[in-house]
Design a protein around this motif. Structure first.
Motif, short mmCIF file in Angstrom:
data_model
loop_
_atom_site.label_atom_id
_atom_site.label_comp_id
_atom_site.label_asym_id
_atom_site.label_seq_id
_atom_site.Cartn_x
_atom_site.Cartn_y
_atom_site.Cartn_z
N THR A 30 1.20 12.98 -11.06
CA THR A 30 0.28 12.02 -11.69
C THR A 30 -1.13 12.26 -11.14
O THR A 30 -1.31 12.99 -10.16
N PRO A 31 -2.15 11.64 -11.74
CA PRO A 31 -3.51 11.79 -11.20
C PRO A 31 -3.62 11.42 -9.72
O PRO A 31 -4.32 12.09 -8.95
N GLU A 32 -2.90 10.36 -9.31
CA GLU A 32 -2.96 9.94 -7.90
C GLU A 32 -2.29 10.97 -6.99
O GLU A 32 -2.80 11.28 -5.90
N ILE A 33 -1.15 11.51 -7.44
CA ILE A 33 -0.46 12.54 -6.66
C ILE A 33 -1.31 13.81 -6.63
O ILE A 33 -1.42 14.49 -5.60
N ARG A 34 -1.96 14.11 -7.74
CA ARG A 34 -2.82 15.30 -7.81
C ARG A 34 -3.96 15.20 -6.79
O ARG A 34 -4.32 16.17 -6.14
N GLU A 35 -4.51 14.00 -6.64
CA GLU A 35 -5.60 13.79 -5.68
C GLU A 35 -5.11 14.01 -4.26
O GLU A 35 -5.80 14.62 -3.43
N LEU A 36 -3.90 13.54 -3.94
CA LEU A 36 -3.32 13.75 -2.60
C LEU A 36 -3.07 15.23 -2.33
O LEU A 36 -3.27 15.71 -1.21
N ILE A 37 -2.63 15.96 -3.36
CA ILE A 37 -2.40 17.40 -3.19
C ILE A 37 -3.72 18.11 -2.88
O ILE A 37 -3.78 18.98 -2.00
N MET A 38 -4.77 17.74 -3.58
CA MET A 38 -6.07 18.34 -3.35
C MET A 38 -6.56 18.09 -1.93
O MET A 38 -7.28 18.90 -1.33
N GLN A 39 -6.15 16.95 -1.35
CA GLN A 39 -6.54 16.60 0.02
C GLN A 39 -5.60 17.21 1.06
O GLN A 39 -5.76 16.96 2.25
N LYS A 40 -4.61 17.99 0.60
CA LYS A 40 -3.59 18.58 1.48
C LYS A 40 -2.88 17.51 2.31
O LYS A 40 -2.63 17.66 3.51
N ALA A 41 -2.54 16.41 1.65
CA ALA A 41 -1.86 15.31 2.33
C ALA A 41 -0.46 15.71 2.77
O ALA A 41 0.16 16.61 2.19
N GLN A 42 0.04 15.03 3.80
CA GLN A 42 1.38 15.29 4.29
C GLN A 42 2.42 14.90 3.24
O GLN A 42 2.18 14.02 2.39
N ALA A 43 3.57 15.53 3.31
CA ALA A 43 4.64 15.26 2.34
C ALA A 43 5.05 13.79 2.36
O ALA A 43 5.38 13.21 1.32
N GLU A 44 5.04 13.17 3.55
CA GLU A 44 5.44 11.76 3.67
C GLU A 44 4.52 10.85 2.87
O GLU A 44 4.97 9.91 2.20
N LEU A 45 3.20 11.14 2.92
CA LEU A 45 2.24 10.32 2.17
C LEU A 45 2.42 10.49 0.67
O LEU A 45 2.34 9.53 -0.10
N ILE A 46 2.68 11.73 0.25
CA ILE A 46 2.92 12.00 -1.17
C ILE A 46 4.17 11.27 -1.64
O ILE A 46 4.20 10.66 -2.71
N ALA A 47 5.24 11.30 -0.80
CA ALA A 47 6.49 10.62 -1.15
C ALA A 47 6.27 9.11 -1.26
O ALA A 47 6.79 8.46 -2.18
N GLN A 48 5.51 8.53 -0.32
CA GLN A 48 5.26 7.08 -0.36
C GLN A 48 4.52 6.68 -1.63
O GLN A 48 4.84 5.67 -2.27
N LYS A 49 3.50 7.46 -2.00
CA LYS A 49 2.76 7.17 -3.23
C LYS A 49 3.66 7.30 -4.46
O LYS A 49 3.60 6.47 -5.38
N ALA A 50 4.52 8.33 -4.46
CA ALA A 50 5.42 8.53 -5.60
C ALA A 50 6.42 7.38 -5.73
O ALA A 50 6.70 6.91 -6.85
N VAL A 51 6.94 6.90 -4.60
CA VAL A 51 7.87 5.76 -4.62
C VAL A 51 7.16 4.52 -5.15
O VAL A 51 7.71 3.74 -5.95
N ALA A 52 5.93 4.33 -4.72
CA ALA A 52 5.14 3.18 -5.21
C ALA A 52 4.93 3.26 -6.72
O ALA A 52 4.79 2.23 -7.39
N GLN A 53 4.91 4.49 -7.25
CA GLN A 53 4.72 4.68 -8.70
C GLN A 53 6.04 4.73 -9.46
O GLN A 53 6.05 4.97 -10.67
N GLY A 54 7.15 4.50 -8.76
CA GLY A 54 8.44 4.40 -9.46
C GLY A 54 9.45 5.49 -9.18
O GLY A 54 10.54 5.50 -9.76
N MET A 55 9.12 6.45 -8.32
CA MET A 55 10.10 7.50 -8.00
C MET A 55 11.29 6.92 -7.25
O MET A 55 11.11 6.12 -6.32
N VAL A 56 12.48 7.30 -7.64
CA VAL A 56 13.70 6.87 -6.96
C VAL A 56 14.10 7.95 -5.96
O VAL A 56 14.46 9.06 -6.36
N PRO A 57 14.05 7.67 -4.64
CA PRO A 57 14.42 8.69 -3.64
C PRO A 57 15.89 9.07 -3.75
O PRO A 57 16.70 8.33 -4.33
N LEU A 58 16.24 10.20 -3.19
CA LEU A 58 17.62 10.70 -3.26
C LEU A 58 18.62 9.68 -2.73
O LEU A 58 19.69 9.48 -3.31
N ALA A 59 18.29 9.05 -1.57
CA ALA A 59 19.24 8.10 -0.98
C ALA A 59 19.49 6.92 -1.91
O ALA A 59 20.63 6.45 -2.03
#
Length: 568
Positions: free
Chosen positions: A514-543
């Motif tokens: 998404t645009p928000e995830i794209r912005e985090l990628i451009m900032q070279k954000a850690q995977a944990e931060l990307i995962a947290q943003k994705a969960v906030a946007q509705g991603m269902v984690p594996l567990a």
């Protein structure tokens, strides 16, 4: 009152409410038309099961003892009373000593000739008891080992050779035929057990065979004498795979097809040298089974996302997860969904596991310079619309795949990462610029395979809930669950080899760019931060996806913990 042996079988079955009078009438009519035994006809017509027929109903009618081999434990001393070759040939198995008599289970307990034949190989008088034919075959494999009669038939030659210390004197022609038969028996049993891999492993002065079923290894019971034939087994596999028989110091890879009874099995072979000899792994490729996208068990919300993405004209979709997590199956299902006359699809794989009509498939061959990267370049000159790269392993392959996506192609590929957000950092670690990742990748999909609870021994388990109460509480809180669900487990039975599991089901984690995830990628954000943003946007984690399967009664908390590597 007449004795059970005088009462007709049909009447006995009706009295025990095993069949209805109408079913008996139909079976008798068929017997009148075509002949045959009434019991066999009832089985063929599906009016009765073998287990029901071989209960005291038939035993009482025959006036013989019934033995339920599924609930019977036979000691090694009793098993040794009858050689495996005789047991397999006559479909019998020794069960117990009753006084001076040896009780032998058979599906032909009134066969006088069979009793006479057995009397010639046993020291004790024989008394035949009734057991189901399939139960006897299963018991022979369980107590003697797979292919025991084949190994026994070869042992005489081996023992003679060992006495003279001239192993080369073994009759090679006869041995090859027997080894071929034994290998077929091993592969046939692997197929019947739904094994994905067969491991043939030398251990000091022994040889172990293991099957991987539903992602977990377990020992296949084989006769101890098999250790004398490990070189012959390896040679037979090398001949079939067109590998160098004399080479035992270097790894070798190959593949072959073999017909086992009425089955054509496609196998991928890998040899590794060890101090105890060569270790072999045979992967059974299910080339005849292609799943439709709807059959993968993807939840509706994620299914709509994937269905929309695979119909886009360009971009990259990455499947992530460890080896054996079902990534290739999902990729093929996606390709099958969009495999139309209007689309030109080319794949480059290692290996080509499924033969798909209408799709051009290329096998990687590094020995001649055909790598993923080189293959990708060549594929572009064939004017494809859709491309699949078996795996992105290095910077060169990743860069070319991204360039392909930028030039208007839809690309599918895989990455080895633990979760979806890890795919972002993996590409950046390979040297791919963040702006290229954010502008070309449409979605990262993490995948795992959960073992399903065996339906034959499934039962509610309060103990399972108490054991994992803390982590279940976290799952419930994350999912917003308020009602305590019923947790199920498998007790363990013959159908599941005592594991409590039978079959597998996939769980998924969809990370859309998404645009928000794209912005985090451009900032070279850690995977944990990307995962947290994705969960906030509705991603269902594996567990959480696994927890949904637990609530549905399909799997256990232990299995979700195992495949998602959560702390217990």
């Amino acid at each position: 009152m007449p004795s059970p042996s005088k009462i007709p079988l049909g009447q006995l079955l009706i009295e025990r409410k095993a069949i209805t009078p109408e079913q008996l009438e139909k079976a008798l009519q068929k017997q009148k038309e075509s002949g045959g035994l009434l019991g066999s006809i009832l089985l063929e017509m599906g009016f009765i099961s073998e287990e029901t027929l071989f209960m005291p109903v038939l035993a009482g009618q025959m006036n013989v003892e019934f033995v339920n081999l599924k609930e019977f434990s036979i000691s090694p001393e009793i098993i040794q009373k009858i050689p495996p070759k005789i047991a397999a040939h006559y479909r019998v198995i020794p069960v117990a000593l009753s006084g001076e008599e040896l009780v032998v289970a058979s599906d032909r307990p009134q066969d006088i000739e069979l009793m006479d034949e057995l009397a010639t190989v046993t020291a004790e008088p024989v008394r035949l008891a009734l057991a189901g034919g399939k139960d006897i075959e299963d018991a022979i494999r369980k107590y003697y080992g797979i292919g025991a009669e084949t190994i026994e038939s070869m042992m005489g030659t081996v023992e003679k050779a060992l006495e003279t210390e001239t192993i080369d004197l073994i009759d090679e022609k006869n041995e090859e035929a027997s080894i071929s038969r034994f290998l077929n028996q091993i592969l046939l049993q692997a197929y019947r057990d739904r094994a994905s891999d067969v491991h043939i492993e030398p251990v000091a002065d022994d040889l172990k065979i293991r099957y991987r079923v539903d992602g977990v290894l377990y020992d296949a019971r084989v006769p101890g004498n098999i250790k004398h034939f490990k070189d012959a087994i390896n040679s037979r596999i090398k001949i079939l795979s067109r590998l160098n028989i004399a080479e035992k110091r270097r790894p070798q890879d190959g593949r072959f097809k073999v017909r086992v009874e009425d089955l054509d099995l496609d196998l991928r072979v890998s040899f590794l040298p060890t101090p105890s000899g060569e270790s072999v792994v045979l992967r059974i490729l299910q080339t005849t089974r292609l799943y439709k996208l709807r059959e993968l068990g993807i939840p509706d919300k994620e299914f709509k996302i994937l269905d929309r993405l695979i119909r886009k004209p360009n971009g990259i979709i990455f499947l992530t997860g460890p080896t054996g997590s079902g990534k290739t199956t999902t990729l093929y299902s996606c390709l099958s969904e969009i495999n139309t006359e209007q689309n030109k699809i080319i794949t480059i794989e290692d290996p080509v596991e499924y033969q798909m009509p209408g799709i051009i498939q290329i096998q990687v061959n590094p020995q001649i310079g055909l790598t993923f990267a080189n293959g990708l370049r060549s594929m572009l000159r064939h004017d494809p619309d859709i491309m699949m790269v078996g795996e992105v392993r290095d910077h060169e392959t990743a860069e070319i795949a991204i360039q392909v996506a930028l030039t208007g192609h839809l690309v599918f590929s895989t990455l080895h990462t633990n979760d979806a957000s890890g795919g972002v950092t993996r590409l950046i670690d390979m040297g791919v610029e963040p702006y290229l990742v954010s502008s070309t990748v449409q979605c990262f999909i993490a995948q795992r395979l959960l073992r399903k609870i065996c339906p034959h021994c499934k039962r509610p388990s309060e103990e399972a809930f108490r054991k994992h109460a803390e982590i279940i509480g976290e799952w419930m809180k994350s999912s917003g669950d308020t009602d305590k669900p019923m947790i199920y487990q498998g007790k363990g039975c013959d159908h599941c080899h005592g594991t409590g599991y039978h079959g597998r089901e996939a769980i998924y984690e969809f990370l859309q760019i998404t645009p928000e995830i794209r912005e985090l990628i451009m900032q070279k954000a850690q995977a944990e931060l990307i995962a947290q943003k994705a969960v906030a946007q509705g991603m269902v984690p594996l567990a959480q996806a696994g927890w949904l399967k637990v609530k549905q009664g399909l799997t256990t908390p232990e299995e979700v913990i195992r495949v998602t590597r959560q702390e217990m």
